[in-house]
Write an enzyme that holds these catalytic residues in place. Structure first.
Site, short mmCIF file in Angstrom:
data_model
loop_
_atom_site.label_atom_id
_atom_site.label_comp_id
_atom_site.label_asym_id
_atom_site.label_seq_id
_atom_site.Cartn_x
_atom_site.Cartn_y
_atom_site.Cartn_z
N GLY A 142 28.87 12.09 -9.85
CA GLY A 142 29.98 11.31 -9.32
C GLY A 142 29.96 11.35 -7.80
O GLY A 142 31.00 11.43 -7.15
N ASP B 58 25.16 8.91 -17.09
CA ASP B 58 26.43 9.18 -17.77
C ASP B 58 26.39 10.63 -18.26
O ASP B 58 25.61 10.97 -19.16
CB ASP B 58 26.59 8.20 -18.94
CG ASP B 58 27.90 8.39 -19.69
OD1 ASP B 58 28.57 9.41 -19.46
OD2 ASP B 58 28.25 7.50 -20.49
N VAL B 59 27.23 11.49 -17.68
CA VAL B 59 27.16 12.92 -18.02
C VAL B 59 27.61 13.20 -19.45
O VAL B 59 27.42 14.30 -19.95
CB VAL B 59 27.96 13.81 -17.02
CG1 VAL B 59 27.39 13.72 -15.63
CG2 VAL B 59 29.46 13.49 -17.06
N ASN C 296 30.92 17.29 -10.15
CA ASN C 296 32.12 16.70 -9.55
C ASN C 296 32.69 15.56 -10.39
O ASN C 296 33.89 15.28 -10.32
CB ASN C 296 31.75 16.20 -8.15
CG ASN C 296 32.77 15.22 -7.60
OD1 ASN C 296 33.81 15.63 -7.09
ND2 ASN C 296 32.50 13.92 -7.72
N SER D 195 40.68 21.76 -10.91
CA SER D 195 41.94 21.28 -10.34
C SER D 195 43.04 22.31 -10.59
O SER D 195 43.03 22.97 -11.63
CB SER D 195 42.34 19.94 -10.99
OG SER D 195 43.70 19.66 -10.76
N TYR E 210 43.63 16.28 -19.29
CA TYR E 210 42.97 16.60 -18.01
C TYR E 210 43.12 18.09 -17.69
O TYR E 210 42.14 18.78 -17.34
CB TYR E 210 43.62 15.73 -16.93
CG TYR E 210 43.06 15.91 -15.55
CD1 TYR E 210 41.80 15.40 -15.23
CD2 TYR E 210 43.77 16.57 -14.56
CE1 TYR E 210 41.28 15.56 -13.95
CE2 TYR E 210 43.27 16.74 -13.29
CZ TYR E 210 42.02 16.22 -12.97
OH TYR E 210 41.52 16.38 -11.71
N ALA F 176 43.63 20.59 -19.70
CA ALA F 176 42.84 21.43 -20.62
C ALA F 176 41.38 21.47 -20.18
O ALA F 176 40.73 22.53 -20.22
CB ALA F 176 42.95 20.89 -22.04
P1 NDP Z 1 36.98 9.32 -8.22
O1 NDP Z 1 37.70 8.64 -9.33
O2 NDP Z 1 37.16 8.80 -6.83
O3 NDP Z 1 35.40 9.42 -8.56
C1 NDP Z 1 34.99 9.89 -9.80
C2 NDP Z 1 33.49 9.89 -9.86
O4 NDP Z 1 33.07 10.38 -11.16
C3 NDP Z 1 32.89 8.50 -9.71
O5 NDP Z 1 31.71 8.58 -8.93
C4 NDP Z 1 32.54 8.10 -11.14
O6 NDP Z 1 31.44 7.18 -11.24
C5 NDP Z 1 32.13 9.45 -11.70
N1 NDP Z 1 32.17 9.49 -13.16
C6 NDP Z 1 33.20 9.21 -13.99
N2 NDP Z 1 32.82 9.32 -15.28
C7 NDP Z 1 31.51 9.69 -15.28
C8 NDP Z 1 30.54 9.93 -16.28
N3 NDP Z 1 30.83 9.83 -17.60
N4 NDP Z 1 29.27 10.25 -15.90
C9 NDP Z 1 28.95 10.36 -14.59
N5 NDP Z 1 29.83 10.15 -13.59
C10 NDP Z 1 31.09 9.79 -13.93
O7 NDP Z 1 37.45 10.86 -8.30
P2 NDP Z 1 37.70 11.94 -7.15
O8 NDP Z 1 36.63 11.85 -6.15
O9 NDP Z 1 39.09 11.94 -6.72
O10 NDP Z 1 37.55 13.29 -8.02
C11 NDP Z 1 36.32 13.98 -8.13
C12 NDP Z 1 36.56 15.28 -8.85
O11 NDP Z 1 37.59 16.01 -8.19
C13 NDP Z 1 37.03 15.11 -10.30
O12 NDP Z 1 36.41 16.07 -11.11
C14 NDP Z 1 38.52 15.39 -10.22
O13 NDP Z 1 39.01 15.92 -11.43
C15 NDP Z 1 38.58 16.41 -9.12
N6 NDP Z 1 39.86 16.48 -8.44
C16 NDP Z 1 40.36 15.42 -7.73
C17 NDP Z 1 41.57 15.54 -7.07
C18 NDP Z 1 42.15 14.43 -6.26
O14 NDP Z 1 43.29 14.56 -5.81
N7 NDP Z 1 41.45 13.34 -6.00
C19 NDP Z 1 42.36 16.76 -7.16
C20 NDP Z 1 41.74 17.82 -7.94
C21 NDP Z 1 40.53 17.67 -8.55
P3 NDP Z 1 31.68 5.59 -10.93
O15 NDP Z 1 31.80 5.51 -9.43
O16 NDP Z 1 30.48 4.91 -11.47
O17 NDP Z 1 32.96 5.21 -11.64
#
Ligand code: NDP
Length: 247
Positions: free
Chosen positions: A14, A65-66, A92, A144, A157, A159
């Site tokens: 991601g 796709d993870v 991430n 998180s 989420y 969990a």
């Molecule tokens: P975004 O929604 O901005 O980005 C999520 C990323 O994950 C994207 O690149 C997306 O790909 C990718 N993704 C989603 N599903 C899959 C999958 N099945 N396989 C591979 N990649 C996937 O999220 P954030 O940057 O905000 O969050 C990143 C991490 O930080 C997450 O784990 C989130 O739980 C955690 N987090 C975020 C917080 C926040 O306030 N933003 C707070 C606490 C934790 P694509 O671009 O193709 O959709």
């Protein structure tokens, strides 16, 4: 603090949007070769490639796709064929599908578990198979605070985020003898697409809970990831580093 990841290869899942992109950029700026994965948002992936100036020849963007074992296996084959090895994995990628439990569909439950938790497991499993041979490596999982405190409407989420911490602590004990460290970074409210869809009054309520009175930036998170990935963090494993503004 200056970071130097020259001659290191780093995987950020991601890694083309939001926090992941911030982490990928920080590693690029520190001299690493970076493989940033995404799921389906090709526009964001292309935009990232266009925006990168310093180290653009060291950035590699791949769809993976993870949740799909076959995708993950093909991804690691590409990594090992192209770069021989890698040093750091940042799990991430993550999604939210919010609903109160009484209204939550099985699909919403399963999608979040598959992406956030099973994705972390699958990416880490194949990573440790590779890293163990070299007797060095870093795995950093983005969890998180919701996993610690719980949040109404985010049981699925929460969990998965609590599960990532338990997974991290267990795996850190399994691979310590191979000099692989496994840690979590736990960002608070970070200004990304992830929270962009929340109503303004809800965002204001969130902000009031943050003692430092601002949402975090992707750079705030990226610095902590690079610290845990660096040699100065040799003696840290099984830990959760909170980047929450005191939440
Ligand atoms: P975004 O929604 O901005 O980005 C999520 C990323 O994950 C994207 O690149 C997306 O790909 C990718 N993704 C989603 N599903 C899959 C999958 N099945 N396989 C591979 N990649 C996937 O999220 P954030 O940057 O905000 O969050 C990143 C991490 O930080 C997450 O784990 C989130 O739980 C955690 N987090 C975020 C917080 C926040 O306030 N933003 C707070 C606490 C934790 P694509 O671009 O193709 O959709």
């Amino acid at each position: 603090m200056q970071f130097d990841f020259t001659d290191q290869t780093v995987i950020v899942t991601g890694g083309t949007r939001g926090i992941g992109r911030g982490i990928a950029e920080a590693f690029l700026n520190a001299g690493a070769t970076v493989i940033a994965t995404y799921l389906s948002n090709q526009d964001a992936a292309e935009q990232f490639q266009q925006d990168v100036t310093a180290g653009s020849d060291r950035l590699h963007v791949r769809q993976c796709d993870v949740t799909r074992l076959e995708d993950v296996e093909n991804f690691y084959k590409f990594v090992c064929d192209t770069f021989e090895t890698f040093h750091v994995l940042v799990n991430n990628s993550g999604i939210r599908r919010d609903a109160i439990v009484g209204m939550m569909t099985e699909e919403d439950w399963k999608d979040v578990v598959d992406t956030n938790l099973t994705g972390t497991f699958t990416m880490s499993k194949l990573a440790v198979q590779n890293l163990s041979r070299k007797r060095y490596g870093r795995i950093i999982n983005i969890t998180s605070p919701v996993g610690k405190f719980g949040f109404a409407g985010q049981a699925n989420y929460a969990a998965t985020k609590a599960g990532q911490v338990a997974f991290t602590k267990s795996l850190s004990k399994e691979v310590a003898s191979r000099k692989i460290t496994v840690n979590c970074v736990s960002p608070g409210f970070i200004d990304t697409d992830f929270i962009a869809d929340l109503p303004d009054d809800q965002k204001q309520q969130y902000l009031e809970q943050v003692p430092l009175k601002r949402f975090g930036t992707v750079e705030d998170v990226a610095h902590c990831v690079l610290f845990l990935a660096g040699r100065n963090a040799d003696y840290i494993t099984g830990a959760v580093l909170e980047v929450t503004g005191g939440l």
